[in-house]
Motif scaffolding. Sequence first.
Motif, mmCIF file in Angstrom:
data_model
loop_
_atom_site.group_PDB
_atom_site.id
_atom_site.type_symbol
_atom_site.label_atom_id
_atom_site.label_comp_id
_atom_site.label_asym_id
_atom_site.label_seq_id
_atom_site.Cartn_x
_atom_site.Cartn_y
_atom_site.Cartn_z
ATOM 1 N N HIS A 200 0.950 -1.126 -0.071
ATOM 2 C CA HIS A 200 0.019 -0.164 -0.193
ATOM 3 C C HIS A 200 0.816 1.242 -0.015
ATOM 4 O O HIS A 200 2.111 1.147 0.547
ATOM 5 C CB HIS A 200 -0.909 0.087 1.216
ATOM 6 C CG HIS A 200 -2.082 -1.015 1.247
ATOM 7 N ND1 HIS A 200 -2.208 -2.461 1.363
ATOM 8 C CD2 HIS A 200 -3.192 -0.759 0.700
ATOM 9 C CE1 HIS A 200 -3.186 -2.709 1.387
ATOM 10 N NE2 HIS A 200 -4.137 -1.692 0.695
ATOM 11 N N ASN B 79 0.353 5.653 -5.162
ATOM 12 C CA ASN B 79 -0.456 6.230 -4.487
ATOM 13 C C ASN B 79 -1.793 5.903 -4.459
ATOM 14 O O ASN B 79 -1.914 4.596 -4.930
ATOM 15 C CB ASN B 79 -0.638 7.975 -5.048
ATOM 16 C CG ASN B 79 -0.817 7.770 -6.412
ATOM 17 O OD1 ASN B 79 -1.739 6.855 -6.797
ATOM 18 N ND2 ASN B 79 -0.635 8.723 -7.140
ATOM 19 N N ASP B 80 -2.782 6.228 -4.022
ATOM 20 C CA ASP B 80 -4.331 5.510 -3.809
ATOM 21 C C ASP B 80 -4.822 5.348 -5.002
ATOM 22 O O ASP B 80 -5.533 4.479 -5.216
ATOM 23 C CB ASP B 80 -5.033 6.525 -2.677
ATOM 24 C CG ASP B 80 -4.404 6.639 -1.346
ATOM 25 O OD1 ASP B 80 -4.077 5.498 -0.913
ATOM 26 O OD2 ASP B 80 -4.735 7.542 -0.714
#
Lengths: 418, 237
Positions: A128, A146-147
């Motif tokens: 993550h 990143n997300d």
Amino acid sequence: MFDVDVWQEIFSTIKKNKLRTFLTGFSVAWGIFMLMILLGSGNGLQNGVTEQFSSNSVNIMWMWTGDTSIPFEGMKEGRTIKFNNGDYNFLKEKGENLENVSSRFYLPGTIVYTYKNEYGSFETSSCHPALLGMEKVNVVSGRFINDLDMADFRKVIVIGDNIRKALFKEEDPIGKYVKLNNVPFKVIGLTFDKDRHSERTAYIPVSTAQRIFNGADRVHTFAVTTKMVSTAEEAEAITDKVREGLAARHKFDPKDKKAMGSFNMLAQYIRTMKIFQAIKIFVWIIGIGTLIAGIVGVSNIMLILVKERTREIGIRKALGATPASVISLVLLESVLITTVAGYAGLLFGVGIMEGINYGLEQALATGGGEGVFFRNPTVDFTTAITSMIILVVSGALAGYLPARKAANVKPIEALRDE
Amino acid sequence: MIQIENLHKSYVMGHNSLHVLKGLELGIEAGEFVSIMGSSGSGKSTLLNILGILDDYDQGTYYLGGKLIQGLNETKAALTRNEMIGFIFQSFNLISFKNAMENVALPLYYQKISRKKRNQIALEYLDRLGLKEWAHHLPSELSGGQKQRVAIARALISQPRIILADEPTGALDSTTSFEVMDILKEINDQGKTVIIVTHEHDIAAMTKKIIRLKDGVIEEVIKNGDLQLFKDRVRTE
Ligand SMILES: Nc1ncnc2c1ncn2[C@@H]1O[C@H](COP(=O)(O)OP(=O)(O)OP(=O)(O)O)[C@@H](O)[C@H]1O
Ligand SMILES: [Mg+2]
């Protein structure tokens, strides 16, 4: 009392008694030298071990699974426990004790990286975005995952500098595509850290990894950072809480270390630091002890000196020396000897430690000294200043008794002809 | 200059007490040249130490230059000594690791006079006593007479009103003794009060007044006019 004349008076006395002064000073110099060596070594050991912790956040905790070894609620041992994305959400939501969570899915088999004609196999870490801070990944160009990468299952990759060297040679890898078992991944970032294994590691989004390598929602390990606490017990309590939560989800005994393994760095870190605190106290006790021996030596010699100089002190008094001037004469001489000698010992001790440090740095720079639990074995400025203050104070202490004795010399007694 | 009345001094050693000065009366004017005589143990040094504020007394009064000297603390005593009194000792009492000049300059050190200045003054005094070439020699390199002259220079440098000398010629041969006495006489001629303790009659005879101690009191004072008589008496003794 502190004008140049007093010092000239003291210097002339010292000059006339060089050997005696040297011997007196030597014991103090030795004391402070030993203190510096001990403190420096203690620091070196501490720095070396701290360095071992420094590649990750100190509050990181890893978890992995295996087969149960304790029967639980009627189920036999030997069941295989497997983490999944649900566990990620659980840790993310339920853990008021946790700050960040990153899951990892192990890519199956050997992954071959290809770029143009170059290829090789490297460690692939699926993660993550939070892993960046947890494992202190040092991105030197481009960016980390990143997300959005996670949400869109983007095929992006962050590579270590050794991978760049092997595959891209002199080319700038950012924006280029590297194939992982024939699946092209866009290079978005480059990491570099000279004494870190992450050099040979590449990072990809865990969501992408699960999708491309048929992982469904399988998770192999978790890396989390826990709330910062100050005792090892509190850190262990967090471990237990997290274990209980996951054990309930997967129905195994929370005490079953085989079913689920975990390592809490913070507890380890706190314990290690405790040991060093103890070592430090120990070192100070020994150092101060050595110093006290030196000071008692100085005090003794000054006492003998005052006795030897009784007549001289008597003469001085007859000529108009006040008790205060006699006290300052003896006291300042003692302070001067201890301070100068102590300072020499300090410089010598610090010098040796700096020398060792230099050698170590050289060894590390040239690739040697790997796994040496000894780093920067030097004494910091505050400690050196503290030692200096201790020295001056102890010089005054050493001189106090002899000075009192000198001040009490009666001129008639001193001047009487035998 | 010196006014002493009913002076008592005892030395206490354990249970024994030795009464040395027993109600001594003494007056010495400014500019006098006095010798104190008496048999060994009669209390000459004791008296001189009290005069020099090196020791205190048990009873009586001692005025020095109009000031009552009684129960001074050490600092006050030291300052008064430095300002008023110059000492000369039988065994010179020079500081062995200081050269002649530094020894002479020492009293000025305690007057907080700068090193340069006090060494310069010390050289002047040594010059006056004919020791200029010896200024940078250590006491161990000097003869007895030279040492005593250095000590005299040291006693003079703070320009005290009184010079106290306990057997200043006791360690010197007769020729040097007379040289030293000549110097002391000269000092006295310049107006300083000089008090010496001596055993030697011919030395005492060079002073202007002789005080004879016996049994803790003054037995006899021989003044200027009678000195010739004393000299004759000595010759026959
Ligand atoms: N500090 C002292 N403690 C005890 N007794 C002392 C002390 N100083 C002197 N005495 C004693 O007091 C007496 C007088 O001593 P003092 O030194 O005054 O004699 P003096 O006249 O100077 O003798 P001398 O001619 O031998 O020098 C002596 O009996 C001596 O032993
Ligand atoms: Mg005597």
